[in-house]
Design a protein around this motif. Sequence first.
Motif, mmCIF file in Angstrom:
data_model
loop_
_atom_site.group_PDB
_atom_site.id
_atom_site.type_symbol
_atom_site.label_atom_id
_atom_site.label_comp_id
_atom_site.label_asym_id
_atom_site.label_seq_id
_atom_site.Cartn_x
_atom_site.Cartn_y
_atom_site.Cartn_z
ATOM 1 N N UNK A 148 59.327 9.312 21.642
ATOM 2 C CA UNK A 148 58.978 9.442 20.230
ATOM 3 C C UNK A 148 57.679 8.676 19.967
ATOM 4 N N UNK A 149 56.645 9.322 19.416
ATOM 5 C CA UNK A 149 55.368 8.616 19.197
ATOM 6 C C UNK A 149 55.475 7.488 18.165
ATOM 7 N N UNK A 150 56.458 7.553 17.273
ATOM 8 C CA UNK A 150 56.583 6.532 16.230
ATOM 9 C C UNK A 150 57.413 5.334 16.675
ATOM 10 N N UNK A 151 58.536 5.603 17.365
ATOM 11 C CA UNK A 151 59.460 4.520 17.714
ATOM 12 C C UNK A 151 59.509 4.216 19.207
ATOM 13 N N UNK A 152 58.914 5.076 20.032
ATOM 14 C CA UNK A 152 58.859 4.814 21.468
ATOM 15 C C UNK A 152 60.184 4.930 22.181
ATOM 16 N N UNK A 153 61.119 5.756 21.676
ATOM 17 C CA UNK A 153 62.416 5.949 22.325
ATOM 18 C C UNK A 153 62.664 7.438 22.538
ATOM 19 N N UNK A 155 65.813 8.877 22.461
ATOM 20 C CA UNK A 155 66.846 9.345 21.554
ATOM 21 C C UNK A 155 66.295 9.746 20.198
ATOM 22 N N UNK A 156 65.300 9.013 19.717
ATOM 23 C CA UNK A 156 64.697 9.322 18.421
ATOM 24 C C UNK A 156 64.023 10.693 18.447
ATOM 25 N N UNK A 157 63.307 10.999 19.533
ATOM 26 C CA UNK A 157 62.633 12.297 19.642
ATOM 27 C C UNK A 157 63.657 13.433 19.672
ATOM 28 N N UNK A 158 64.742 13.256 20.471
ATOM 29 C CA UNK A 158 65.770 14.294 20.563
ATOM 30 C C UNK A 158 66.427 14.530 19.201
ATOM 31 N N UNK A 159 66.696 13.454 18.474
ATOM 32 C CA UNK A 159 67.338 13.585 17.167
ATOM 33 C C UNK A 159 66.432 14.319 16.179
ATOM 34 N N UNK A 160 65.149 13.968 16.145
ATOM 35 C CA UNK A 160 64.211 14.614 15.232
ATOM 36 C C UNK A 160 64.027 16.088 15.583
ATOM 37 N N UNK A 161 63.904 16.396 16.864
ATOM 38 C CA UNK A 161 63.623 17.771 17.279
ATOM 39 C C UNK A 161 64.786 18.699 16.951
ATOM 40 N N UNK A 162 65.992 18.336 17.356
ATOM 41 C CA UNK A 162 67.129 19.243 17.181
ATOM 42 C C UNK A 162 67.600 19.293 15.731
ATOM 43 N N UNK A 163 67.463 18.209 14.986
ATOM 44 C CA UNK A 163 67.824 18.262 13.572
ATOM 45 C C UNK A 163 66.844 19.140 12.790
ATOM 46 N N UNK A 245 68.877 -0.317 25.455
ATOM 47 C CA UNK A 245 67.622 0.246 24.952
ATOM 48 C C UNK A 245 66.539 0.244 26.018
ATOM 49 N N UNK A 246 66.555 -0.771 26.867
ATOM 50 C CA UNK A 246 65.555 -0.840 27.930
ATOM 51 C C UNK A 246 65.894 0.072 29.101
ATOM 52 N N UNK A 247 67.127 0.598 29.131
ATOM 53 C CA UNK A 247 67.579 1.435 30.243
ATOM 54 C C UNK A 247 67.684 2.909 29.873
#
Length: 660
Positions: A148-153, A155-163, A245-247
């Motif tokens: 995710x370009x905003x949060x660097x995770x 899971x955040x990218x997957x949540x934004x994309x599929x929602x 989070x680091x893993x």
Amino acid sequence: MDAEGLLASAAINLGLALVALSLFSLLKKQPGNAPVYLARRMAAGGGGGGLPLGHGRLTPSFRWIRTAFRLSEDDVLRRHGLDALVVVRLFKFGLWVHFACLCFISFFVVYLLHKEYKEMSSRRIAHLKYHRKRPDQFTILVRGIPLCPDHGTYGCYADHFFSKHYRTYQSYHIVHDIGNIEALQKLASSLEDKIKRKRETRRCNFWKWIWFKLTLEAIDTRKLEEKLKNVHHSIRLLQCENMLKRKELPVAFVSFKSQLDAAQAAEMQQHVNPLSLVTTYAPEPPDAIWTNLAIPFCRIAIYKLGVFIAAFLLIVFFTIPVTTVQGIVQFEKIKIWFPPARAVELIPGLNSVVTGYLPSMILNGFIYLIPFAMLGMASFEGCIAKSQKEIKACNMVFYFLLGNVFFLSILSGSLLHQIGESFTHPKDIPSRLARAVSAQSDFFITYILTDGMSGFSLEVLQFGLLTWHFFKAHSIGHSEQPYLYGFPYYRVVPIVSLAVLIGLVYAVVAPLLLPILVIYFLLGFAVYINQMEDVYEITYDTCGQYWPNIHHYIFLSVTLMQITMLGLFGLKSKPGASFATVPLLVSTILFNEYCKVRFLPTFLHQPVQVAKENDDLNEAEGMREGDLDHAISAYKPPWMRPTNFSPDCCSSVQPLIRSV
């Protein structure tokens, strides 16, 4: 091989089968052997099922065979799943195809294949509807998730994309690189077991006391408890939120409220970059191999190449026992090359045993190890599910048996010369194959006898487990823990398919093999019905994914039979029959292509029509939120569960540490 050798092989195998089956019927009735013979029932809470004295407990009986044949296919499907039914149908198929082989075998086999494929396709669709609330019906596996370009995770990218792109998107569960946490959990379990056994030393019998003295005397209980405490602390540190989070890995299980959206998401390309957001159907939660989810795409190709090289080396190594076996079969030539071998003829009947039973026994002994070796190789390919790994191993074992057992057995003796002649004169391949097949009919008769009579009898007897159970019960004490293992599809399917291939190829060349094969499939059917009911656990259900592979094996068998008969007609100077076989061969190939178009897609994809019907049924029944929540919570890996620890090994639950 002469007639005496063939009779000796038949007598030994039949005698061994009768002894093993009689022992099995006796030992199964004894309550102390329930962990071996009734492992599945004990694990399911059904009890040992032993008989009291005076109720036939000390007399052999074969009622279990009658019980196996009375079990309906619907019962097999309900109790053990569609994959188990696939194996049962495989046995039934080999029974009927060999009954009918004298009646225009090619057309009848094609008809049966079409019938079975159509039947399994309809059963697969019905099975998907019946299990429409299974978590994997609402869940997909997503790999190659960008950051995710905003949060660097991830899971955040997957949540934004599929929602954003799917209205029925529900939730996701990111996959983590677990490192050595599984090894730590196994170590903790081992330490708990040692502490428990150490405390039981005073309440055990003499032999168990001696065993504990030899193995646990030097171990201090306090040191074990301190080590166990440190291990549990390390596990909880790895489970904490900051560490997870680091893993994070670019892999996630994504769940939907609609099966239709889940199916469309699994089938469609999600991102403009085809290597990003790669989606597939999620495996069942118990079927997932969590460690392999961390393997990047680039490494999978390297792993596959390594497995291919290892399989090739195994094939080369296996030429040694096959050539040795064929050397024993061709004993007359050995006596010419090595005159001291004539000493075998000095003992009456030994020559018949050596040439009749010994070769097939040696070959089956080596073949028994091959499925386990192939399963180990398939484990390194990066399969995300146990079922995928076992299907891969199943294919590897079949092609290994086809090349090393069938072709190498019929061509051995002058192998390099035969291969060289085949490449220099390709038009002579059918006649050369027919000549080699005809010469090895006696050997394959003894092979089927040994694999069927002895192999199936030893399978139901479970000799290895029974020996270990006896040793364990009389040394460290009797245990009620059942020896529960998953059903070995990767071993049963390819070996039985090889028997189908041998039967089809030799149906006309050696009709004597047909009644033996009928007995082979009848006994195998009874044995594995018994094993499914009482011994093995069905650990996953792929909804019939094994059937396309079995169909392909049988297609190869029919094709090989037709090529052999084409060459045999040529050897018999029947050019009309040889030319007439060519259209039959072409028709079989066209039929296989038709099956790929008509039936195979049903096993590779989930029809949108079925997914929509399932959604409508769920909506009509009132799908509960708990069922939808279970779809994503089911994909929480085992190592994420809270650890259990107390100084006296009780079951107090320690919560996860939220931060470090």
